[in-house]
Design an enzyme around this catalytic site. Structure first.
Site, mmCIF file in Angstrom:
data_model
loop_
_atom_site.group_PDB
_atom_site.id
_atom_site.type_symbol
_atom_site.label_atom_id
_atom_site.label_comp_id
_atom_site.label_asym_id
_atom_site.label_seq_id
_atom_site.Cartn_x
_atom_site.Cartn_y
_atom_site.Cartn_z
ATOM 1 N N ASP A 1 11.515 13.901 11.687
ATOM 2 C CA ASP A 1 10.534 13.785 10.626
ATOM 3 C C ASP A 1 10.297 15.103 9.847
ATOM 4 O O ASP A 1 9.959 16.145 10.656
ATOM 5 C CB ASP A 1 9.296 13.083 10.823
ATOM 6 C CG ASP A 1 8.555 12.642 9.863
ATOM 7 O OD1 ASP A 1 8.809 11.819 9.144
ATOM 8 O OD2 ASP A 1 7.542 13.295 9.746
ATOM 9 N N GLU B 1 15.067 15.025 8.538
ATOM 10 C CA GLU B 1 14.516 14.733 7.206
ATOM 11 C C GLU B 1 14.204 16.117 6.252
ATOM 12 O O GLU B 1 13.477 16.841 6.877
ATOM 13 C CB GLU B 1 13.215 13.840 7.149
ATOM 14 C CG GLU B 1 12.848 13.415 5.931
ATOM 15 C CD GLU B 1 11.556 12.589 5.856
ATOM 16 O OE1 GLU B 1 11.184 11.831 5.021
ATOM 17 O OE2 GLU B 1 10.513 13.133 6.430
ATOM 18 N N ASP C 1 10.263 4.933 2.951
ATOM 19 C CA ASP C 1 9.455 5.503 1.904
ATOM 20 C C ASP C 1 9.896 5.137 0.689
ATOM 21 O O ASP C 1 9.357 5.726 -0.229
ATOM 22 C CB ASP C 1 9.501 6.802 2.304
ATOM 23 C CG ASP C 1 8.849 7.503 3.448
ATOM 24 O OD1 ASP C 1 7.711 6.848 4.262
ATOM 25 O OD2 ASP C 1 9.322 8.554 4.135
HETATM 26 O O1 TEU Z 1 8.335 11.501 5.065
HETATM 27 C C1 TEU Z 1 8.159 12.752 4.463
HETATM 28 C C2 TEU Z 1 7.910 12.849 3.139
HETATM 29 O O2 TEU Z 1 8.443 13.899 2.519
HETATM 30 C C3 TEU Z 1 7.186 11.750 2.464
HETATM 31 O O3 TEU Z 1 5.701 11.942 2.654
HETATM 32 C C4 TEU Z 1 7.458 11.803 1.081
HETATM 33 O O4 TEU Z 1 6.634 12.782 0.292
HETATM 34 C C5 TEU Z 1 6.753 10.360 0.508
HETATM 35 O O5 TEU Z 1 7.043 9.482 1.474
HETATM 36 C C6 TEU Z 1 7.546 10.324 -0.678
HETATM 37 O O6 TEU Z 1 7.069 8.946 -1.081
HETATM 38 C C7 TEU Z 1 7.946 11.469 6.333
HETATM 39 C C8 TEU Z 1 8.005 9.982 7.005
HETATM 40 O O7 TEU Z 1 9.204 9.423 6.386
HETATM 41 C C9 TEU Z 1 6.776 9.242 6.216
HETATM 42 O O8 TEU Z 1 6.881 7.988 6.318
HETATM 43 C C10 TEU Z 1 5.693 9.953 6.649
HETATM 44 O O9 TEU Z 1 4.463 9.537 5.995
HETATM 45 C C11 TEU Z 1 5.662 11.555 6.522
HETATM 46 O O10 TEU Z 1 6.945 12.038 6.822
HETATM 47 C C12 TEU Z 1 4.538 12.152 7.395
HETATM 48 O O11 TEU Z 1 5.062 11.831 8.592
#
Ligand code: TEU
Ligand code: CA
Length: 557
Positions: free
Chosen positions: A201, A256, A330
């Protein structure tokens, strides 16, 4: 050890456990539910699963706020359930990667509880605690968080802590070697239990500029990003994870990333750098948003979309490895999003999948994508996701109209992807015997469910099965080069993949009408075989192909 790099032949399926299948009838998806669907996964043909977080968590961000990295959230089951799931997946030829959330913990993690109370505790240096400015009235700097609010939260002790996501997700201080050691121990713990790797993540933001300086950005959108996106020591820290832990197992990692160019991505995924195996990037999902901010809506543009995909293909092939996806937990559902139309659900879904998964990189599908699940349109208070609620609040503060904000939420809320998996026509789509924790899309009654689609030879699901089977083990798709044709067309996406004198030509129609497409130079008068198409009609002549609305062809030469 010599790593087999099995991920190059993997086809991944992402499970968002809360919404996948409820095994014990409390309305929340769980591990027993997943176990009951392993045969389904096997039958689909996938050979690897990415499991979104199942660790102990107060669920402020549905598990991305971890309070104990080594135990399973009781809602999802026990560690024994987990071990049983892993063993059964392995028996079915399915690898399992976990979600490693290392940028932040929950504020209910014992490190944070101890560190926030006591400045002398060693845990105080696990996070970024800072005295405020202006007599404690203002935080240390002007950064903003990903969830549309300030990046700091004030404690009763008067100190503030940095949190780039929600208040309940304090950022860890990776400059502290003790934190890095904890992280390595956690990775080792799960690898020793037999898991096959990690989706990491927001791993590209773990290193923050020393001193956490004020940002010069004016808009309150990711202010401070210039000091932590691909931050000063990020490569060093990831290399350390690799050298000390990951390289000792036959595992894989996908990181990610946040706002990254393909050239920057290469630094993480070049084999000789020994960091990660591949990254998830978001640039192609920006096709209907501005400057990486999904809430700034713009119309999908095929030329821009193709340009992005081609840029990533050309940079990665021969230099590193990539990932391919259309949806995740997401992102909204892809049907109707990337130039396609819900008027043609079957053709649109299957065209998009074919266009994407014949490219270079490891394919990932997200639960429900394979049956063509759709977005939802709810009232504001019906949404669950913290990001959605925060976005609306800040949007109103910035004087956006309610109408615009609701439109953006309908199109982009993460909750679009978090409705219950649709298994059959029975109550709650067969997800649970009781009312689930969140919405079930009513369209499960109209044939959008696994059982009905299994019984329909012409369903999206059966097409996905065919596609997955064709892709797996195909060396041209795995290792071939990539050339794009007719780049200026806003109707057709055409590219080829070639290896050792064998070529695949992929031609996708992004319009809801028939198109006669002249084959690119060099493909005329050749022996063309239709390897895959999503229509019964196959109109391929010597130098011309006719495509029905959203038809796609994979031609083999
Ligand atoms: O997502 C990271 C991220 O960049 C997201 O917050 C993004 O900005 C957003 O989802 C766009 O809509 C990761 C995970 O995939 C997400 O589910 C988590 O909320 C986030 O990290 C925090 O851990
Ligand atoms: Ca349950």
């Amino acid at each position: 050890m010599e790593r087999s790099r099995w991920y190059k032949d993997a086809f991944f399926y992402q499970i968002y456990p809360r919404s996948f299948c409820d095994g014990n009838g409390d309305g929340i998806g769980d591990i027993r539910g997943i176990i009951s669907k392993i045969d389904y996964l096997k039958d689909l043909g996938i050979n690897a699963v990415w499991l979104s977080p199942v660790y102990k968590s107060p669920n402020d961000d549905n598990g991305y706020d971890i309070s104990d990295y080594r135990s399973i959230n009781p809602e999802f089951g026990t560690l024994d359930d987990f071990k049983e799931m892993l063993e059964k997946m392995h028996k079915s030829g399915i690898k399992l990667i976990m979600d490693f959330v290392g940028n932040h913990t929950s504020d209910e993690h014992e490190w944070f509880i101890k560190g926030s109370k006591d400045k002398d505790s060693k845990y105080h240096d696990y996070y970024f605690f800072k005295e405020g400015k202006k007599n404690g009235k203002k935080p240390h700097n002007n950064w903003t968080s990903f969830f549309a609010e300030g990046a700091w939260n004030k404690l009763e002790t008067g100190e503030y802590y940095l949190k780039l996501f929600s208040k309940k997700q304090p950022d860890l201080n990776w400059d502290n070697p003790l934190v890095r050691k904890e992280m390595k121990d956690i990775l080792r713990y799960w690898l020793d239990l037999g898991v096959d790797g990690f989706r990491c993540d927001v791993i590209t933001i773990i290193s923050k500029q020393e001193g956490l300086p004020n940002s010069k950005r004016i808009l309150p959108i990711l202010r401070g990003g210039e000091y932590y996106i691909n931050g000063p020591h990020v490569h060093e820290y990831i290399h350390e994870l690799n050298k000390d832990v990951l390289s000792k197992y036959d595992c894989m990692t996908v990181g990610e990333s946040v706002m990254i160019t393909p050239i920057e991505a290469l630094e993480y995924v070049k084999e000789e750098n020994e960091e990660l195996d591949m990254l998830f990037s978001f640039e192609h999902t920006d096709a209907d948003g501005w400057f990486h901010i999904k809430w700034f809506l713009r119309k999908f543009n095929l030329i821009r979309f193709k340009k992005t995909l081609t840029k990533w293909q050309n940079t990665l092939i021969g230099n590193g490895w990539g990932s391919l996806y259309l949806e995740n937990h997401d992102q909204p559902r892809c049907l109707g999003r990337f130039g396609t139309s819900e008027k043609y659900p079957y053709a649109s879904s299957t065209m998009l999948a074919t266009m994407m998964y014949f490219q270079f990189g490891t394919p990932f599908i997200y639960q429900g994508q394979e049956i063509g699940m759709r977005n939802i349109s709810l009232e504001l208070d019906e949404y669950e996701d913290i990001e959605t609620a925060n976005f609306y609040k800040i949007g109103r503060k910035l004087l956006f109209t309610k109408k615009y904000l609701m439109k953006a939420i309908h199109l982009k809320s993460r909750d679009n992807a978090r409705t219950m998996m649709q298994w059959d026509k029975t109550n709650n789509a067969g997800f649970s015997k009781v009312k689930p924790w969140f919405i079930v899309n009513k369209n499960y009654q109209d044939g959008i469910n696994v059982l009905d689609e299994e019984n329909d030879p012409d369903s999206i699901l059966n097409y996905y099965k065919k596609l997955i089977a064709l892709r797996k083990g195909n060396k041209i798709v795995r290792d071939g080069n990539y050339i794009e044709y007719n780049k200026q067309s806003n109707k057709i996406y055409c590219y080829s993949r070639s290896l050792n004198n064998k070529t695949l030509l992929i031609i996708a129609n992004f319009k809801g009408k028939d198109i006669n497409y002249k084959l690119p130079k060099g493909f005329n008068n050749k022996d063309l075989e239709v390897l895959l198409t999503n229509y019964k009609e196959q109109l391929v002549n010597k130098d011309m192909v006719t495509l029905k609305p959203y038809q796609v062809y994979v031609l083999s030469i």
